[in-house]
Design a protein around this motif. Structure first.
Motif, PDB file in Angstrom:
ATOM      1  N   ALA A   1      11.267  -3.881  -5.899  1.00  0.00           N
ATOM      2  CA  ALA A   1      11.076  -2.571  -6.218  1.00  0.00           C
ATOM      3  C   ALA A   1      10.010  -1.985  -5.501  1.00  0.00           C
ATOM      4  CB  ALA A   1      10.529  -2.327  -7.686  1.00  0.00           C
ATOM      5  N   LEU A   2       9.675  -0.578  -5.075  1.00  0.00           N
ATOM      6  CA  LEU A   2       8.696  -0.150  -4.437  1.00  0.00           C
ATOM      7  C   LEU A   2       8.032   1.128  -4.911  1.00  0.00           C
ATOM      8  CD1 LEU A   2      10.263  -0.331  -0.823  1.00  0.00           C
ATOM      9  CD2 LEU A   2       8.377  -2.047  -1.918  1.00  0.00           C
ATOM     10  N   MET A   3       6.868   1.391  -5.197  1.00  0.00           N
ATOM     11  CA  MET A   3       6.056   2.505  -5.986  1.00  0.00           C
ATOM     12  C   MET A   3       5.122   3.140  -4.859  1.00  0.00           C
ATOM     13  SD  MET A   3       5.779   4.291  -8.445  1.00  0.00           S
ATOM     14  CE  MET A   3       4.526   5.555  -8.943  1.00  0.00           C
ATOM     15  N   ASN A   4       5.238   4.523  -4.952  1.00  0.00           N
ATOM     16  CA  ASN A   4       4.221   5.291  -3.833  1.00  0.00           C
ATOM     17  C   ASN A   4       3.021   5.172  -4.655  1.00  0.00           C
ATOM     18  OD1 ASN A   4       5.778   7.021  -5.714  1.00  0.00           O
ATOM     19  ND2 ASN A   4       4.757   8.739  -4.825  1.00  0.00           N
ATOM     20  N   PRO A   5       1.914   5.019  -3.847  1.00  0.00           N
ATOM     21  CA  PRO A   5       0.693   5.052  -4.634  1.00  0.00           C
ATOM     22  C   PRO A   5       0.235   6.464  -5.364  1.00  0.00           C
ATOM     23  CG  PRO A   5       0.497   4.973  -2.092  1.00  0.00           C
ATOM     24  CD  PRO A   5       1.771   4.847  -2.321  1.00  0.00           C
ATOM     25  N   GLY A   6       0.562   7.550  -4.595  1.00  0.00           N
ATOM     26  CA  GLY A   6       0.100   8.750  -5.155  1.00  0.00           C
ATOM     27  C   GLY A   6       0.991   9.074  -6.426  1.00  0.00           C
TER      28      GLY A   6
ATOM     29  N   MET B   1      13.248  10.223 -12.038  1.00  0.00           N
ATOM     30  CA  MET B   1      14.307   9.278 -12.207  1.00  0.00           C
ATOM     31  C   MET B   1      14.165   8.144 -11.299  1.00  0.00           C
ATOM     32  SD  MET B   1      15.205  10.586 -14.852  1.00  0.00           S
ATOM     33  CE  MET B   1      16.649   9.551 -15.420  1.00  0.00           C
ATOM     34  N   LEU B   2      14.327   6.592 -11.824  1.00  0.00           N
ATOM     35  CA  LEU B   2      14.412   5.735 -10.695  1.00  0.00           C
ATOM     36  C   LEU B   2      16.088   5.341 -10.101  1.00  0.00           C
ATOM     37  CD1 LEU B   2      12.754   3.011 -13.206  1.00  0.00           C
ATOM     38  CD2 LEU B   2      12.007   4.375 -11.076  1.00  0.00           C
ATOM     39  N   ASN B   3      15.822   5.190  -8.894  1.00  0.00           N
ATOM     40  CA  ASN B   3      17.101   5.016  -8.140  1.00  0.00           C
ATOM     41  C   ASN B   3      17.152   3.353  -7.446  1.00  0.00           C
ATOM     42  OD1 ASN B   3      17.417   7.971  -6.237  1.00  0.00           O
ATOM     43  ND2 ASN B   3      17.448   7.725  -8.473  1.00  0.00           N
ATOM     44  N   VAL B   4      18.542   3.073  -7.466  1.00  0.00           N
ATOM     45  CA  VAL B   4      18.388   1.718  -6.743  1.00  0.00           C
ATOM     46  C   VAL B   4      19.632   2.122  -5.395  1.00  0.00           C
ATOM     47  CG1 VAL B   4      19.372  -0.598  -6.854  1.00  0.00           C
ATOM     48  CG2 VAL B   4      18.558   0.453  -9.081  1.00  0.00           C
ATOM     49  N   ILE B   5      19.063   1.628  -4.231  1.00  0.00           N
ATOM     50  CA  ILE B   5      19.924   1.819  -3.034  1.00  0.00           C
ATOM     51  C   ILE B   5      19.938   0.483  -2.105  1.00  0.00           C
ATOM     52  CG2 ILE B   5      19.135   4.441  -2.947  1.00  0.00           C
ATOM     53  CD1 ILE B   5      17.139   3.567  -0.813  1.00  0.00           C
ATOM     54  N   ASP B   6      21.016   0.492  -1.334  1.00  0.00           N
ATOM     55  CA  ASP B   6      21.219  -0.563  -0.561  1.00  0.00           C
ATOM     56  C   ASP B   6      20.296  -0.389   0.903  1.00  0.00           C
ATOM     57  OD1 ASP B   6      23.030  -2.076  -2.136  1.00  0.00           O
ATOM     58  OD2 ASP B   6      24.848  -1.068  -0.857  1.00  0.00           O
TER      59      ASP B   6
ATOM     60  N   ALA C   1      14.737  -0.738  -5.812  1.00  0.00           N
ATOM     61  CA  ALA C   1      14.583   0.112  -6.706  1.00  0.00           C
ATOM     62  C   ALA C   1      13.374   0.973  -6.180  1.00  0.00           C
ATOM     63  CB  ALA C   1      14.425  -0.381  -7.993  1.00  0.00           C
ATOM     64  N   MET C   2      13.200   2.328  -6.506  1.00  0.00           N
ATOM     65  CA  MET C   2      12.422   3.103  -6.229  1.00  0.00           C
ATOM     66  C   MET C   2      12.565   4.327  -6.861  1.00  0.00           C
ATOM     67  SD  MET C   2      13.221   4.274  -2.485  1.00  0.00           S
ATOM     68  CE  MET C   2      13.457   2.426  -2.026  1.00  0.00           C
TER      69      MET C   2
ATOM     70  N   GLU D   1      12.939   8.467  -7.612  1.00  0.00           N
ATOM     71  CA  GLU D   1      13.970   9.648  -6.672  1.00  0.00           C
ATOM     72  C   GLU D   1      12.950  10.159  -5.636  1.00  0.00           C
ATOM     73  OE1 GLU D   1      15.396  12.491  -9.304  1.00  0.00           O
ATOM     74  OE2 GLU D   1      13.568  12.853 -10.276  1.00  0.00           O
ATOM     75  N   PHE D   2      11.778  10.590  -5.887  1.00  0.00           N
ATOM     76  CA  PHE D   2      10.924  10.885  -4.787  1.00  0.00           C
ATOM     77  C   PHE D   2      11.016  10.213  -3.586  1.00  0.00           C
ATOM     78  CE2 PHE D   2       6.502  11.123  -3.081  1.00  0.00           C
ATOM     79  CZ  PHE D   2       6.513  12.519  -2.584  1.00  0.00           C
ATOM     80  N   LEU D   3      10.766   8.856  -3.772  1.00  0.00           N
ATOM     81  CA  LEU D   3      10.836   8.078  -2.390  1.00  0.00           C
ATOM     82  C   LEU D   3      12.115   7.871  -2.204  1.00  0.00           C
ATOM     83  CD1 LEU D   3       8.610   4.900  -3.112  1.00  0.00           C
ATOM     84  CD2 LEU D   3       8.261   6.763  -1.319  1.00  0.00           C
ATOM     85  N   ALA D   4      13.249   7.626  -2.797  1.00  0.00           N
ATOM     86  CA  ALA D   4      14.532   7.713  -2.232  1.00  0.00           C
ATOM     87  C   ALA D   4      15.117   8.825  -1.126  1.00  0.00           C
ATOM     88  CB  ALA D   4      15.501   7.513  -3.529  1.00  0.00           C
ATOM     89  N   GLY D   5      14.408  10.028  -1.698  1.00  0.00           N
ATOM     90  CA  GLY D   5      14.453  10.717  -0.717  1.00  0.00           C
ATOM     91  C   GLY D   5      13.757  11.235   0.380  1.00  0.00           C
ATOM     92  N   GLY D   6      12.927  10.397   0.616  1.00  0.00           N
ATOM     93  CA  GLY D   6      12.346  10.136   1.986  1.00  0.00           C
ATOM     94  C   GLY D   6      10.792  10.897   1.694  1.00  0.00           C
ATOM     95  N   GLY D   7      10.294  11.031   0.404  1.00  0.00           N
ATOM     96  CA  GLY D   7       9.225  11.562   0.312  1.00  0.00           C
ATOM     97  C   GLY D   7       7.843  10.793   0.739  1.00  0.00           C
ATOM     98  N   ASP D   8       6.896  11.182   1.032  1.00  0.00           N
ATOM     99  CA  ASP D   8       5.584  10.745   1.299  1.00  0.00           C
ATOM    100  C   ASP D   8       5.659  10.036   2.770  1.00  0.00           C
ATOM    101  OD1 ASP D   8       3.537  11.326  -0.463  1.00  0.00           O
ATOM    102  OD2 ASP D   8       3.729   9.445  -1.422  1.00  0.00           O
ATOM    103  N   GLY D   9       6.739  10.641   3.538  1.00  0.00           N
ATOM    104  CA  GLY D   9       6.745  10.126   4.862  1.00  0.00           C
ATOM    105  C   GLY D   9       7.355   8.841   5.044  1.00  0.00           C
ATOM    106  N   PHE D  10       8.504   8.596   4.498  1.00  0.00           N
ATOM    107  CA  PHE D  10       9.201   7.334   4.568  1.00  0.00           C
ATOM    108  C   PHE D  10      10.712   8.112   4.781  1.00  0.00           C
ATOM    109  CE2 PHE D  10       5.806   6.039   2.046  1.00  0.00           C
ATOM    110  CZ  PHE D  10       5.405   4.816   2.806  1.00  0.00           C
ATOM    111  N   PRO D  11      11.122   8.546   5.838  1.00  0.00           N
ATOM    112  CA  PRO D  11      12.468   8.952   5.999  1.00  0.00           C
ATOM    113  C   PRO D  11      13.493   7.691   5.997  1.00  0.00           C
ATOM    114  CG  PRO D  11      11.123   8.586   7.966  1.00  0.00           C
ATOM    115  CD  PRO D  11      10.106   8.627   6.972  1.00  0.00           C
ATOM    116  N   ALA D  12      13.182   6.676   6.393  1.00  0.00           N
ATOM    117  CA  ALA D  12      13.942   5.315   6.275  1.00  0.00           C
ATOM    118  C   ALA D  12      14.851   5.324   4.993  1.00  0.00           C
ATOM    119  CB  ALA D  12      13.279   4.243   6.551  1.00  0.00           C
ATOM    120  N   PHE D  13      14.267   5.691   3.831  1.00  0.00           N
ATOM    121  CA  PHE D  13      14.763   5.440   2.527  1.00  0.00           C
ATOM    122  C   PHE D  13      15.980   6.597   2.401  1.00  0.00           C
ATOM    123  CE2 PHE D  13      10.387   3.916   0.905  1.00  0.00           C
ATOM    124  CZ  PHE D  13      10.847   2.703   1.064  1.00  0.00           C
ATOM    125  N   LYS D  14      15.919   7.573   3.194  1.00  0.00           N
ATOM    126  CA  LYS D  14      17.176   8.508   3.081  1.00  0.00           C
ATOM    127  C   LYS D  14      18.401   7.940   3.540  1.00  0.00           C
ATOM    128  CE  LYS D  14      15.367  11.949   5.256  1.00  0.00           C
ATOM    129  NZ  LYS D  14      14.739  13.567   5.530  1.00  0.00           N
TER     130      LYS D  14
END
Length: 604
Positions: free
Chosen positions: A438-443, A476-481, A547-548, A550-563
């Motif tokens: 799991a990964l969590m954005n610091p903000g 909401m939490l997401n799990v992605i491949d 796991a992360m 939904e904000f991160l899973a959508g590419g938020g905070d400058g992480f387009p790889a998660f999209k």
């Protein structure tokens, strides 16, 4: 700090027809020059002095912190004459109100302005009620004007409009019998936020404060990158424009209307070389001790603007940065959470209608807790606390000591590890997503988890309200491949691309380890072959379940790889996972201890 999105976190006012602040605070009779004789034989009125000092009081990034923030979030650092530093407890609406009211005494020309993020990512006392308590407090504080920040968009345009204009929440209704939320008495400005279809600003772009012939214009903007740090739903249908171009455009418009004195309220900020609020960031020349986005912005904004009130980075500074003509110009920020306020003196020339720039003075002041409390704020907090008590005071866990969460090292924090572990535990069962890490954005971590009691619950007891303060967005939490290659790319995006100048280091769950080499630059700071899961090197070709929120899973905070993640499964909320983890891993006899925060190896 720049945070994330927010479902049940207060949004902010939208198409605000925010009344021009013109007649704010009543009209006072013009003061005559010292020594003028008002009783002369010809009964002639004394001529007003050519210049008048206008007091500008400002603060930013309140984030609904009506009660004093807990832990390190509730202190400011002060450098002593001998060079040592000390932490001073600060903040709380009761003290902020008293400080501002005291500062205004003896100043017939006084304006109070804010740099955005007044609401959103708020503690439970405000967030549970969609930040209506905070807006009520700001009305009582006699706030004259604020710009929107990114968190004003947490719940979307319609909620922002309600915050400005009033009315009960469309789903939760009115919170107090017989009372309809009146909205903000002050205008929210959003000069650089337009409707995608009409191209028109969704709120007033500027307002003009007037008193006895003194006119000062305020232009408000949020950072152009707001869509990158707010959920897509929050900014749906909106376009965010360049800060400099927008301010320069409206400065010209104000000048054409005869307004020569202009202050820009900008929800974007800088990073001073010291975290002490009394650090002199002009010590080696104008603006020499500050870096970050605001420096470049300040250097490009038209000289027609006389001062900049900024925010977003939660830092404290009162600097001068040269404008395009090379003239020093005041740029300020008052940290966050109501712990400081800035007092700026603007000397207004009645003949030219402009600010005498060479006489501008500015300094930050601590909102200490040694001063008297404002009784009306005490009553307001008590009233809303009574409504929140059944939810807020419920114990959900125990800690053996404070668990720091607001970037104690700037990289990995103990509370960040706890939150990431909570998300992994919630989503690791096969029927819950099968997460492996799991990964969590610091903000998204909004506070420390305090050991000291916030009420009558006792030291070491974690209440639901305290947990909510840490994780207020209800993402909401997401799990992605993700392939191993995609995962490593995402880790590199922490320190490259839009995050290169100001890294965003993700908090990692147990088992995930790697080395961050700060002697290198950009993406090379993440040592790719050091990234391991449970001691085994990440295989670029292998697929991992991650796991992360939904904000991160959508590419938020400058992480387009998660999209690019596949096979998304939506789980419970981040707050539910956090509270469940605390309940499962702590008790009164066996409290949770702060983890070592040693999963990321730092090389300096």
């Amino acid at each position: 700090m720049p945070a994330t999105s927010g479902r049940h976190r207060a949004a902010r006012r939208l198409t605000a027809a925010a009344a021009v602040l013109a007649a704010a605070a009543g009209v006072l009779s013009a003061a005559g020059p010292a020594g003028a004789n008002a009783d002369s034989a010809d009964s002639a009125k004394p001529r007003p002095a050519r210049t008048v000092d206008v007091q500008l009081l400002s603060f930013n990034d309140l984030h609904g912190n009506l009660e004093p923030p807990q832990g390190s979030s509730g202190t400011v650092t002060e450098t002593q004459p001998d060079g040592t530093t000390k932490a001073i407890p600060a903040g709380g609406a009761e003290y902020l109100a008293n400080a501002l009211r005291t500062a205004r005494k003896g100043h017939p020309y006084s304006i109070t302005a804010a740099g955005g993020d007044m609401i959103g990512a708020s503690p439970l006392l405000s967030g549970l009620f969609h930040d209506e308590p905070t807006v009520e407090a700001l009305n009582k504080l006699d706030l004259d004007v604020t710009t929107v920040g990114n968190h004003e968009f947490d719940e979307g345009r319609a909620e922002l409009q309600r915050i400005q204009n009033g009315g009960c929440h469309p789903k939760d209704g009115c919170y107090e019998d017989g009372k309809t939320f009146p909205g903000a008495d002050f205008p929210y400005l959003a000069a650089n936020v337009t409707d995608e279809k009409t191209g028109k600003p969704i709120l007033k772009p500027y307002t003009v404060w007037q008193r006895n012939g003194v006119k000062i214009g305020f232009i408000g903007v949020t950072l152009e990158g707001t869509p990158d740090i707010v959920t897509a739903e929050g900014v749906k249908g909106l376009k965010f424009h360049d800060e400099v171009e927008t301010i320069n455009k409206y400065a010209k418009e104000l000048n054409r209307k005869g307004v020569k004195s202009i202050v820009a309220l900008i929800h974007e900020g800088g990073l001073p070389a010291s975290t002490s609020y009394n650090y002199n960031c002009d010590s080696s020349g104008p603006g020499a001790g500050i870096s970050g986005p605001i420096v470049d912005i300040a250097k490009k904004i038209t000289p027609q603007v006389d001062a900049l009130v900024t925010g977003h980075t939660h830092q404290a500074y009162a600097c001068t940065i040269p404008d395009p003509s090379g003239t020093p110009r005041t740029v300020t920020s008052a940290a966050s959470f109501g712990r400081l306020y800035t007092d700026t003196t603007l000397t207004y020339d009645r003949r030219t209608g402009d600010i005498v720039r060479t006489k501008v003075k500015s300094a930050n002041h601590v909102v200490d807790r040694q001063q008297p409390k404002a009784a009306d704020m005490t009553a307001l907090i008590g009233r809303w606390n009574k409504l929140a008590a059944p939810v807020a005071n419920r114990p959900i866990g125990y800690v053996s000591a404070e668990i720091p969460g607001r970037g104690s090292t700037g990289y990995e924090s103990p509370l960040g590890d706890v939150i990431a572990d909570a998300q992994l535990e919630a989503l690791s069962p096969a029927d819950k997503g099968g997460a492996q890490l799991a990964l969590m954005n610091p903000g998204g971590i909004r506070s420390d988890l305090a050991y000291a009691a916030s009420g009558s619950e006792g030291d070491g007891v974690v209440t639901y309200g305290e947990a909510f303060t840490v994780q207020p967005f209800t993402n909401m939490l997401n799990v992605i491949d993700l392939t191993g290659a995609q995962l490593i790319t995402a880790l590199k995006q922490q320190v490259s691309g839009s995050n290169e100048a100001s890294p965003k280091i993700l908090q990692v769950s147990k088992g995930l380890t790697y080395t961050l080499d700060l002697t290198k630059a950009g993406a090379d700071r993440v040592v790719a072959d050091s990234v391991k899961l449970n001691g085994e090197a990440i295989d670029p070709a292998k697929t991992y379940r991650v796991a992360m929120n939904e904000f991160l899973a959508g590419g938020g905070d400058g992480f387009p790889a998660f999209k690019d993640g596949k096979n998304k499964l939506v789980g419970e909320s981040d707050l539910d996972a956090f509270t469940a983890y605390l309940g499962a891993h702590s008790s009164a006899t066996s409290p949770l201890a702060p983890p070592a925060a040693d999963r990321i190896k730092i090389v300096n």
